[in-house]
Scaffold this motif. Structure first.
Motif, mmCIF file in Angstrom:
data_model
loop_
_atom_site.group_PDB
_atom_site.id
_atom_site.type_symbol
_atom_site.label_atom_id
_atom_site.label_comp_id
_atom_site.label_asym_id
_atom_site.label_seq_id
_atom_site.Cartn_x
_atom_site.Cartn_y
_atom_site.Cartn_z
ATOM 1 N N ASN A 283 0.812 -1.218 0.000
ATOM 2 C CA ASN A 283 0.000 0.000 0.000
ATOM 3 C C ASN A 283 0.845 1.267 0.000
ATOM 4 O OD1 ASN A 283 1.006 -0.103 2.571
ATOM 5 N ND2 ASN A 283 -0.938 0.228 3.606
ATOM 6 N N GLY A 284 2.171 1.118 -0.220
ATOM 7 C CA GLY A 284 3.041 2.278 -0.337
ATOM 8 C C GLY A 284 3.658 2.759 0.951
ATOM 9 N N ILE A 285 3.361 2.119 2.085
ATOM 10 C CA ILE A 285 3.941 2.552 3.356
ATOM 11 C C ILE A 285 5.418 2.151 3.401
ATOM 12 C CG2 ILE A 285 3.941 2.233 5.857
ATOM 13 C CD1 ILE A 285 0.956 1.868 5.756
ATOM 14 N N PRO A 286 6.334 3.126 3.544
ATOM 15 C CA PRO A 286 7.749 2.785 3.703
ATOM 16 C C PRO A 286 8.022 2.402 5.155
ATOM 17 C CG PRO A 286 7.479 5.172 3.635
ATOM 18 C CD PRO A 286 6.104 4.581 3.478
ATOM 19 N N PHE B 91 13.717 8.975 1.171
ATOM 20 C CA PHE B 91 14.960 8.216 1.237
ATOM 21 C C PHE B 91 14.708 6.737 0.947
ATOM 22 C CE2 PHE B 91 17.782 5.464 3.717
ATOM 23 C CZ PHE B 91 18.983 5.760 3.100
ATOM 24 N N ILE B 92 13.703 6.145 1.595
ATOM 25 C CA ILE B 92 13.421 4.723 1.399
ATOM 26 C C ILE B 92 12.954 4.466 -0.034
ATOM 27 C CG2 ILE B 92 11.896 2.825 2.069
ATOM 28 C CD1 ILE B 92 11.981 3.854 4.929
ATOM 29 N N TYR B 93 12.055 5.312 -0.536
ATOM 30 C CA TYR B 93 11.587 5.142 -1.916
ATOM 31 C C TYR B 93 12.764 5.164 -2.896
ATOM 32 C CZ TYR B 93 6.523 5.711 -0.991
ATOM 33 O OH TYR B 93 5.231 5.536 -0.595
ATOM 34 N N ASP B 94 13.630 6.174 -2.767
ATOM 35 C CA ASP B 94 14.751 6.302 -3.691
ATOM 36 C C ASP B 94 15.761 5.181 -3.502
ATOM 37 O OD1 ASP B 94 13.550 8.543 -4.670
ATOM 38 O OD2 ASP B 94 14.999 9.971 -3.839
ATOM 39 N N ALA B 95 15.992 4.807 -2.250
ATOM 40 C CA ALA B 95 16.964 3.751 -1.969
ATOM 41 C C ALA B 95 16.549 2.435 -2.601
ATOM 42 C CB ALA B 95 17.118 3.576 -0.455
ATOM 43 N N LEU B 96 15.260 2.172 -2.622
ATOM 44 C CA LEU B 96 14.764 0.898 -3.136
ATOM 45 C C LEU B 96 14.306 1.002 -4.588
ATOM 46 C CD1 LEU B 96 12.697 -0.223 -0.005
ATOM 47 C CD2 LEU B 96 15.001 -0.942 -0.672
ATOM 48 N N GLY B 97 14.423 2.181 -5.175
ATOM 49 C CA GLY B 97 13.981 2.350 -6.547
ATOM 50 C C GLY B 97 12.485 2.185 -6.698
ATOM 51 N N TYR B 98 11.763 2.541 -5.648
ATOM 52 C CA TYR B 98 10.297 2.342 -5.655
ATOM 53 C C TYR B 98 9.606 3.583 -6.194
ATOM 54 C CZ TYR B 98 5.540 1.915 -3.835
ATOM 55 O OH TYR B 98 4.173 1.882 -3.701
ATOM 56 N N VAL B 99 8.751 3.374 -7.179
ATOM 57 C CA VAL B 99 7.949 4.459 -7.743
ATOM 58 C C VAL B 99 6.488 4.145 -7.467
ATOM 59 C CG1 VAL B 99 7.285 5.720 -9.828
ATOM 60 C CG2 VAL B 99 9.635 4.871 -9.569
ATOM 61 N N PRO B 100 5.783 4.975 -6.684
ATOM 62 C CA PRO B 100 4.378 4.698 -6.385
ATOM 63 C C PRO B 100 3.571 4.545 -7.672
ATOM 64 C CG PRO B 100 5.187 6.498 -5.025
ATOM 65 C CD PRO B 100 6.251 6.220 -6.045
ATOM 66 N N ALA B 101 2.680 3.578 -7.664
ATOM 67 C CA ALA B 101 1.856 3.326 -8.843
ATOM 68 C C ALA B 101 0.896 4.482 -9.076
ATOM 69 C CB ALA B 101 1.080 2.025 -8.661
ATOM 70 N N ASP B 102 0.561 4.705 -10.335
ATOM 71 C CA ASP B 102 -0.436 5.706 -10.685
ATOM 72 C C ASP B 102 -1.764 5.280 -10.064
ATOM 73 O OD1 ASP B 102 -2.294 7.380 -11.825
ATOM 74 O OD2 ASP B 102 -1.837 6.857 -13.904
ATOM 75 N N GLY C 150 -6.790 9.046 -1.123
ATOM 76 C CA GLY C 150 -5.570 8.290 -0.872
ATOM 77 C C GLY C 150 -5.736 6.796 -0.736
ATOM 78 N N LEU C 151 -6.949 6.259 -0.909
ATOM 79 C CA LEU C 151 -7.131 4.807 -0.803
ATOM 80 C C LEU C 151 -6.679 4.148 -2.095
ATOM 81 C CD1 LEU C 151 -8.320 2.378 0.831
ATOM 82 C CD2 LEU C 151 -10.408 2.700 -0.503
ATOM 83 N N PRO C 152 -5.759 3.168 -2.016
ATOM 84 C CA PRO C 152 -5.381 2.444 -3.231
ATOM 85 C C PRO C 152 -6.566 1.600 -3.711
ATOM 86 C CG PRO C 152 -3.800 2.081 -1.446
ATOM 87 C CD PRO C 152 -5.016 2.711 -0.842
#
Length: 341
Positions: A71-74, A182-193, A231-233
């Motif tokens: 659900n996008g929570i780092p 930081f966590i998103y960039d470190a893991l190469g995570y891009v939140p889904a559209d 904000g609900l996926p």
């Protein structure tokens, strides 16, 4: 004090190298205070049941174990949080257990629990547990969300009986960069559209309903848009129109509305290939006579939204970055006085 090499630089090199320069992992500092030492063998009390949430990505970056949930929570693992704060894992465990006990009792002792209560309350966090328990490889797995981690880092940097340089350095760096980024960039995570799956369903079902009938999905799109904006996926785990359709179907049967408006019919409902449900396409769904549209709208606004929708959305709290607090806000999104008339 950290030297200039510890200050985050623009990310144009290998991220692990940047992370090592930015984050200072440390051998955990064990406090001599009895109040901060957990008993041997203790682990965080598994307050909440394992959630139906998977791990999108997880790895060790710069010595810190971190990840992102579906659900996008780092988050940081307990080991990663100990490294980030320069504290012993036993101390993190004890704080976790103290939080649970204080939350259950509704009593917040002065000192560190009051600090965490004030900090997290301002951040909108009011969960009974500081971690999210999920299942990884068949075993319990504890994920501490980013806002909890930042509270911990700040506590060990400035508020603890024995502050430490590791927490202070990491607090300063993360205050500039932000732990989530930081966590998103470190893991190469891009939140889904958030609109991708919704738009795919809308396009696929555009002309699938027979003329003279309406579908619950089409009539529920306003609700779906509101939830996505909030904000609900909305994905294969959250299909609000399924809740609306099932509840309306039971209302239709109980009221014997076939006699009033004519029988409902079945039509082929397809899910986009991104949904696991597409494996059993086509799904059979109900289409209702247009003559019943006004009654559906009245029922939707005066029955479903104020009485049924809140129950549904509260069950989806684990899908929201803000947890149950955010779910309660979404549950109150349609106040009866605002939708009647």
């Amino acid at each position: 004090m950290p030297d200039d090499k510890k200050i985050i630089q623009p990310i144009d090199a290998d991220f692990d190298e940047v992370a090592r320069a930015m984050i200072t992992p440390a051998t955990p500092l064990v406090s001599k205070s009895n109040a901060l030492v957990a008993k041997s063998g203790q682990r965080p009390a598994p307050y909440q049941m394992s959630l139906d949430l998977g791990i999108e990505v997880e790895r060790v970056v710069g010595g810190i174990e971190m990840g992102v949930l579906e659900n996008g929570i780092p988050y940081l693992t307990q080991r990663g949080l100990a490294e980030m704060t320069g504290a012993a894992r036993s101390t993190i465990q004890e704080l976790t257990q103290e939080w649970q006990q204080a939350h259950e009792a509704g009593v917040w002792p002065r000192g560190r629990m009051q600090f965490f209560r004030d900090y997290l309350e301002k951040a909108g966090f009011d969960e009974p547990s500081l971690f999210i328990e999920i299942t990884k490889d068949g075993s319990p797995h504890y994920a501490y969300p980013d806002m909890v981690c930042m509270a911990m880092v700040e506590y060990f940097a400035f508020e603890a009986q024995r502050t430490n340089e590791t927490a202070l350095t990491n607090y300063r760096n993360l205050a500039r960069y932000g732990l989530q980024k930081f966590i998103y960039d470190a893991l190469g995570y891009v939140p889904a559209d958030p609109w991708k799956l919704f738009n795919a369903r809308v396009s696929l079902l555009k002309d699938s309903v027979p003329m003279g009938y309406f579908s619950v999905f089409k009539q529920s799109t306003g609700l779906l848009v509101d939830l996505i904006n909030a904000g609900l996926p909305v994905n294969e785990h959250t299909i609000p129109d399924g809740s609306v359709g099932g509840t309306w179907g039971r209302y239709w049967t109980a009221g014997n509305l076939d006699e009033k408006y004519g029988p409902r019919i079945k039509y082929a409902h397809h899910y986009p290939p991104e949904y696991p449900q597409s494996a059993s396409n086509p799904q059979e769904a109900n289409a209702y006579p247009n003559e019943a549209w006004a009654e559906f709208q009245h029922w939707f606004r005066t029955v479903y939204l104020p009485t049924k929708y809140p129950v549904y959305i509260l069950k989806k709290a684990n899908m929201l970055p803000g947890g149950s607090g955010e779910a309660r806000k979404l549950a109150a999104m349609y106040e009866p006085k605002a939708i009647e008339g």
